[in-house]
Design a protein around this motif. Structure first.
Motif, PDB file in Angstrom:
ATOM      1  N   ARG A   1      -5.257  -1.935  -8.909  1.00 38.25           N
ATOM      2  CA  ARG A   1      -4.255  -1.326  -9.797  1.00 38.25           C
ATOM      3  C   ARG A   1      -2.843  -1.863  -9.552  1.00 38.25           C
ATOM      4  O   ARG A   1      -1.899  -1.438 -10.208  1.00 38.25           O
ATOM      5  N   TRP A   2      -2.712  -2.761  -8.607  1.00 42.85           N
ATOM      6  CA  TRP A   2      -1.383  -3.292  -8.311  1.00 42.85           C
ATOM      7  C   TRP A   2      -0.874  -4.179  -9.443  1.00 42.85           C
ATOM      8  O   TRP A   2      -1.639  -4.946 -10.053  1.00 42.85           O
ATOM      9  N   ARG A   3       0.410  -4.084  -9.688  1.00 44.62           N
ATOM     10  CA  ARG A   3       1.119  -4.961 -10.632  1.00 44.62           C
ATOM     11  C   ARG A   3       2.454  -5.333  -9.991  1.00 44.62           C
ATOM     12  O   ARG A   3       3.077  -4.513  -9.326  1.00 44.62           O
ATOM     13  N   TRP A   4       2.904  -6.539 -10.264  1.00 43.59           N
ATOM     14  CA  TRP A   4       4.193  -6.963  -9.729  1.00 43.59           C
ATOM     15  C   TRP A   4       5.317  -6.094 -10.279  1.00 43.59           C
ATOM     16  O   TRP A   4       6.202  -5.660  -9.551  1.00 43.59           O
ATOM     17  N   ASP A   5       5.280  -5.795 -11.589  1.00 37.81           N
ATOM     18  CA  ASP A   5       6.385  -5.027 -12.167  1.00 37.81           C
ATOM     19  C   ASP A   5       6.303  -3.536 -11.840  1.00 37.81           C
ATOM     20  O   ASP A   5       7.210  -2.775 -12.204  1.00 37.81           O
ATOM     21  N   ALA A   6       5.242  -3.106 -11.157  1.00 44.89           N
ATOM     22  CA  ALA A   6       5.230  -1.727 -10.659  1.00 44.89           C
ATOM     23  C   ALA A   6       6.087  -1.593  -9.409  1.00 44.89           C
ATOM     24  O   ALA A   6       6.562  -0.498  -9.080  1.00 44.89           O
ATOM     25  N   ALA A   7       6.281  -2.706  -8.720  1.00 47.66           N
ATOM     26  CA  ALA A   7       7.136  -2.708  -7.525  1.00 47.66           C
ATOM     27  C   ALA A   7       8.490  -3.338  -7.801  1.00 47.66           C
ATOM     28  O   ALA A   7       9.511  -2.929  -7.241  1.00 47.66           O
ATOM     29  N   HIS A   8       8.508  -4.341  -8.669  1.00 45.71           N
ATOM     30  CA  HIS A   8       9.695  -5.159  -8.914  1.00 45.71           C
ATOM     31  C   HIS A   8      10.485  -4.593 -10.086  1.00 45.71           C
ATOM     32  O   HIS A   8      10.023  -4.614 -11.231  1.00 45.71           O
TER      33      HIS A   8
ATOM     34  N   ILE B   1       0.841  -1.196   0.000  1.00 44.06           N
ATOM     35  CA  ILE B   1       0.000   0.000   0.000  1.00 44.06           C
ATOM     36  C   ILE B   1       0.877   1.248   0.000  1.00 44.06           C
ATOM     37  O   ILE B   1       0.620   2.228  -0.715  1.00 44.06           O
ATOM     38  N   ARG B   2       1.929   1.195   0.802  1.00 44.30           N
ATOM     39  CA  ARG B   2       2.854   2.333   0.868  1.00 44.30           C
ATOM     40  C   ARG B   2       3.516   2.582  -0.492  1.00 44.30           C
ATOM     41  O   ARG B   2       3.745   3.720  -0.887  1.00 44.30           O
ATOM     42  N   GLN B   3       3.801   1.519  -1.214  1.00 41.37           N
ATOM     43  CA  GLN B   3       4.530   1.658  -2.470  1.00 41.37           C
ATOM     44  C   GLN B   3       3.614   1.804  -3.681  1.00 41.37           C
ATOM     45  O   GLN B   3       3.932   2.560  -4.607  1.00 41.37           O
ATOM     46  N   LEU B   4       2.459   1.108  -3.693  1.00 43.10           N
ATOM     47  CA  LEU B   4       1.623   1.070  -4.890  1.00 43.10           C
ATOM     48  C   LEU B   4       0.279   1.766  -4.719  1.00 43.10           C
ATOM     49  O   LEU B   4      -0.486   1.857  -5.687  1.00 43.10           O
ATOM     50  N   GLY B   5      -0.047   2.201  -3.520  1.00 45.11           N
ATOM     51  CA  GLY B   5      -1.325   2.862  -3.287  1.00 45.11           C
ATOM     52  C   GLY B   5      -2.361   1.911  -2.712  1.00 45.11           C
ATOM     53  O   GLY B   5      -2.187   0.692  -2.688  1.00 45.11           O
ATOM     54  N   ALA B   6      -3.471   2.462  -2.272  1.00 47.98           N
ATOM     55  CA  ALA B   6      -4.481   1.680  -1.564  1.00 47.98           C
ATOM     56  C   ALA B   6      -5.396   0.894  -2.492  1.00 47.98           C
ATOM     57  O   ALA B   6      -6.048  -0.062  -2.059  1.00 47.98           O
ATOM     58  N   ASP B   7      -5.470   1.266  -3.771  1.00 53.12           N
ATOM     59  CA  ASP B   7      -6.357   0.576  -4.714  1.00 53.12           C
ATOM     60  C   ASP B   7      -5.686  -0.697  -5.217  1.00 53.12           C
ATOM     61  O   ASP B   7      -4.872  -0.668  -6.132  1.00 53.12           O
ATOM     62  N   MET B   8      -6.041  -1.822  -4.607  1.00 55.92           N
ATOM     63  CA  MET B   8      -5.380  -3.087  -4.921  1.00 55.92           C
ATOM     64  C   MET B   8      -5.641  -3.540  -6.353  1.00 55.92           C
ATOM     65  O   MET B   8      -4.850  -4.288  -6.928  1.00 55.92           O
TER      66      MET B   8
END
Length: 848
Positions: free
Chosen positions: A724-731, A715-722
């Motif tokens: 919209r999460w992507r692995w390559d947005a963090a990795h 959540i801290r890194q990608l935001g609260a809207d799950m």
């Protein structure tokens, strides 16, 4: 007043623009000239250097020495700064250009003696090998001689470095560093020592579960019929010898001392010196014979996994001189194709992870000039090293060497004693390093040069006899349709013990008494299964009679490759041309299915309880996941974030922060995976109880808390809207510039990064770096697929680009293709090479 200020600001802007323009023009002067004609000294006949449509370098010469000369010239054109930086690491000469901040790293490098070992190996090379290396060195020096000052790569001007002529020992020095990077057992000895002190022998065994006897091996018993004709020691004899090993008494922790002593100002050097804590994970290779291939001829694939950097570790090149015609991945600063093919054979490599390093605890006399051995005092050897320091006086270092090798503890203790912070780590007891690469008769470069010219299995295996370190899993194929495997290298036979612990140097019980005979190293030719796969898993079955090592990677990647080969071959049986193709091999290299997640996630889901709505949603996402760690997968991001928190929650209270971080290093992933699976599959392990609290926590508590913290981090890194999460947005795969990444103002200009999928267990590997969560520091930096049929659908790819010059469009033009696993054509045919070629440079010998 305002008008005056605006005019002044405008003038400043103009001045800045002029300065930047001048700097740009100055730096552009050092871009390599790739067209035209250049007069050079050292070549015997004209040499053509053609850069094809993908900027891949092709050297055409009339003789092999001239081809090597051309390669040396091309390497220097495109990668001279990288070569300079690498040889300074090898010789421990960083402080000459970076100043006192790199003294700790230079002191350690000089103490181990990489440069001394390179010089000793050079002096013992056969004359023919020296002639070939000298031809390559002459090409490097021809470029240096004709490119003074600002004509050299911009890093030389920025750091005020003069390019010195190269020597044969410089070529070998970087080979020693590569061997160090792939021979990391010493760091595991340090870690085991500290874990033993923290939790005792029983729990240490739980943290380091051995590779299972029935675990997947590269070779099967049926692949090793040759063992019947040899005379290796019996399995019972070997097992008895290893079972007698005693654990050393526990002294002060070593991990902190080693880490603080080598944590200098250059992270790239630190990462190499610290070994497995932040080292590379491994590699993949496989080969399939013509019975399973659409063309009827073998296909061979390889993708080595080493540290990410820019310029790349690798350089794509083709050398052609009559019957000598070889193409593949070269290492700038060395003259051989390390991985590739010629007109007759192809080969690829993965790391065996053989145990070829041992630490010995030495007992010294009060003067520190003698070491005890079997009741007698032996004099130490003393070598004086002088480290030149930019902006300061030279530093004199006295290196002490016992019968087991250099006392590396001297460098570590001296570095820590010089620290200005307090408290300082406790001094280490005297520790000597025994390592095969320090032996003066290391002929590994000769082995590679003979492999480049091999025409068949007999030539190939004869070449590998000279291979010393680092031991590699070689897969082989030839145009006649044969395939094979060999694991060459000098593997020590110990009088006692298995090398897992620092040994008592004074007892004589853990001496190296010989090498595993070459004929008895794992190998096979034309195996009955028609294919071979290696991915750093155990080379031979548990019944193999010799001890090679203990640190095999969990066979997830190897198993997945084997599964895909069978599945794809079965799917192709009914087509117009049944059998596997290069496209199938490319799809395997791009595969991101996580067998680790498939094995562990069901256990985690049975134990996890949501601590709020985000946790509950995360669990729902994971329950629907297909275990594919693709870049666009949000489940992959959740699983990896969960994994990063599990080990600290379960074992961190007992191990402490530093040991836990070391234990979670990239090369420890298999140990961690086995430990977690064993711990969480038990009814309720005491590991899950936090020893610092009064209540008793369960494994359900630890797993749930780890999930919660992982979700909070995302959540801290990608935001609260799950959604919209992507692995390559963090990795993100990180490519730090060689030598200058630490300069903040230059980092955006010189370093690169790229979103990436995968995890440590996937074929398209994507491990995370525990010290910088979600960053990927170990990558498949080179990929190749070799087709030995007449159609020759061969392909390869470097991770970033051919050029080391930041203003070149070929500095990072491979990066997007690396992300999506789109290979480039491996061209050996002159007509194909010329089609769309971007450079034609002719080197003409100077006439007297």
């Amino acid at each position: 007043m305002r008008r005056f200020v605006l005019k002044a600001l405008g003038l400043v802007a103009v001045v800045i623009a002029i300065v930047l323009a001048a700097a740009y023009v100055y730096v552009r002067r050092s871009l390599p000239v790739v067209n035209g004609e250049v007069m050079v000294g050292g070549a015997s006949a004209p040499i053509e250097i053609v850069r094809d449509a993908d900027a891949v370098t092709h050297v055409f010469a009339s003789t092999k020495p001239d081809a090597l000369f051309g390669l040396g010239y091309a390497h220097a054109q495109d990668r001279l700064w990288q070569m300079e930086f690498q040889r300074r690491i090898g010789h421990g000469r960083l402080s000459e250009i970076f100043g006192a901040v790199t003294i700790p790293q230079d002191r350690f490098l000089r103490t181990v003696g990489f440069g001394r070992a390179a010089q000793s190996a050079w002096e013992r090379l056969p004359e023919d090998a020296k002639r070939q290396l000298n031809a390559y060195v002459a090409g490097v020096n021809a470029f240096i001689a004709s490119h003074p000052g600002g004509a050299l790569p911009p890093e030389f001007s920025l750091l005020g470095v003069k390019a010195e002529p190269w020597t044969g020992a410089d070529v070998l020095a970087w080979g020693k560093m590569m061997a160090w990077d792939l021979s990391k057992n010493y760091s595991l000895e340090v870690l085991r020592h500290d874990v033993l002190g923290a939790v005792g022998s029983h729990r240490l065994a739980e943290l380091f579960p051995p590779y299972p006897d029935d675990g997947l091996s590269i070779l099967t018993v049926s692949d090793m019929e040759w063992l019947k004709h040899g005379h290796p020691p019996s399995l019972e004899e070997t097992a008895d010898r290893n079972s007698r090993e005693s654990t050393p008494p526990v002294a002060a922790g070593w991990s902190e001392a080693v880490a603080s002593a080598l944590d200098g100002s250059l992270p790239a050097v630190r990462d190499i010196l610290l070994g497995g804590r932040i080292g590379a994970l491994g590699s993949n290779n496989w080969v399939v014979d013509g019975t399973m291939i659409a063309s009827g001829k073998p296909l061979l694939a390889n993708d080595p996994h080493l540290g990410a950097q820019i310029p790349s570790l690798w350089y794509l090149a083709h050398l052609s001189a009559g019957e000598f015609d070889v193409i593949g991945a070269t290492l700038p600063g060395t003259p051989a194709v390390a991985i590739g093919r010629n007109r007759f054979i192809a080969w690829g490599e993965t790391n065996v992870a053989a145990d070829v390093e041992d630490l010995y605890r030495e007992r010294l006399d009060p003067t520190g000039r003698f070491a005890e051995f079997q009741g007698a005092w032996e004099p130490l050897q003393f070598i004086q090293e002088v480290i030149a320091v930019k902006g300061g006086p030279p530093l004199r270092v006295e290196v002490r060497i016992s019968r087991h090798g250099p006392l590396v503890s001297d460098a570590i203790n001296a570095n820590n004693a010089a620290l200005t912070r307090a408290p300082k780590p406790e001094p280490l007891e005297p520790l000597a390093l025994r390592w095969t690469a320090l032996d003066p008769d290391d002929m590994t470069i000769v082995a590679f040069m003979h492999v480049n010219a091999a025409r068949n299995w007999t030539d190939f295996t004869a070449a590998l006899r000279d291979f010393v370190v680092p031991s590699q899993n070689f897969v082989y194929a030839d145009v006649e349709g044969h395939i094979g495997y060999y694991a060459p290298g000098r593997i020590p036979v110990r009088a006692h013990g298995d090398g897992a612990w620092p040994a008592d140097g004074w007892s004589g019980e853990a001496e190296w008494i010989g090498w595993v005979p070459f004929e008895e190293l794992p190998h096979t030719f034309d195996p009955p299964e028609h294919f071979l796969v290696s991915a750093n898993n155990r080379p031979a079955p548990a019944s193999y009679p010799h001890l090679l090592g203990l640190e095999w990677t969990e066979p997830y990647r190897a198993q997945r490759i084997r599964n895909l080969l069978r599945e794809l071959a079965s799917a192709r049986t009914h087509g117009p041309r049944p059998g596997l193709t290069s496209d199938d091999f490319a799809a395997i290299q791009a595969d991101t299915l996580s067998l680790h997640a498939r094995a562990l996630l069901p256990i985690l889901l049975t134990r996890a309880h949501a601590r709020g709505a985000p946790d509950a949603l995360a669990l729902d996402v994971l329950r629907q996941w297909n275990d594919d760690s693709r870049g666009d997968s949000r489940a992959a991001a959740i699983f990896q974030a969960w994994m990063l928190e599990l080990t600290p929650r379960i074992a961190g209270d007992e191990l402490g922060r530093l040991i836990t971080a070391d234990y979670m290093g990239l090369d420890r992933s298999s140990f961690v995976a086995r430990f977690l699976a064993n711990t969480l599959a038990a009814a309720d392990s005491s590991w899950c109880d936090n020893v610092h609290t009064t209540i008793r926590e369960t494994c359900d508590d630890a797993v749930s808390e780890a999930l919660h913290e992982g979700v909070v981090n995302l959540i801290r890194q990608l935001g609260a809207d799950m959604s919209r999460w992507r692995w390559d947005a963090a990795h993100v795969a990180v490519f730090p510039h060689t030598g200058l990444d630490t300069v903040a103002v230059l980092r955006p200009l010189l370093s690169r990064s790229a979103p990436h999928g995968g995890d440590w267990s996937t074929v398209n590997v994507g491990p995370v770096f525990a010290n910088h969560p979600f960053e990927q520091h170990s990558i498949p930096g080179y990929r190749q697929i070799v087709d030995l049929s007449p159609a020759d659908d061969s392909r390869f790819l470097d991770a970033v680009g051919q050029s080391g010059h930041p203003l070149s469009k070929h500095y990072d033009d491979f990066l997007s293709d690396w992300q999506t696993v789109r290979h480039r054509k491996m061209r050996m045919n002159r007509d194909e090479i010329e089609r769309g070629a971007i450079g034609h440079l002719r080197l003409v010998p100077k006439t007297r």
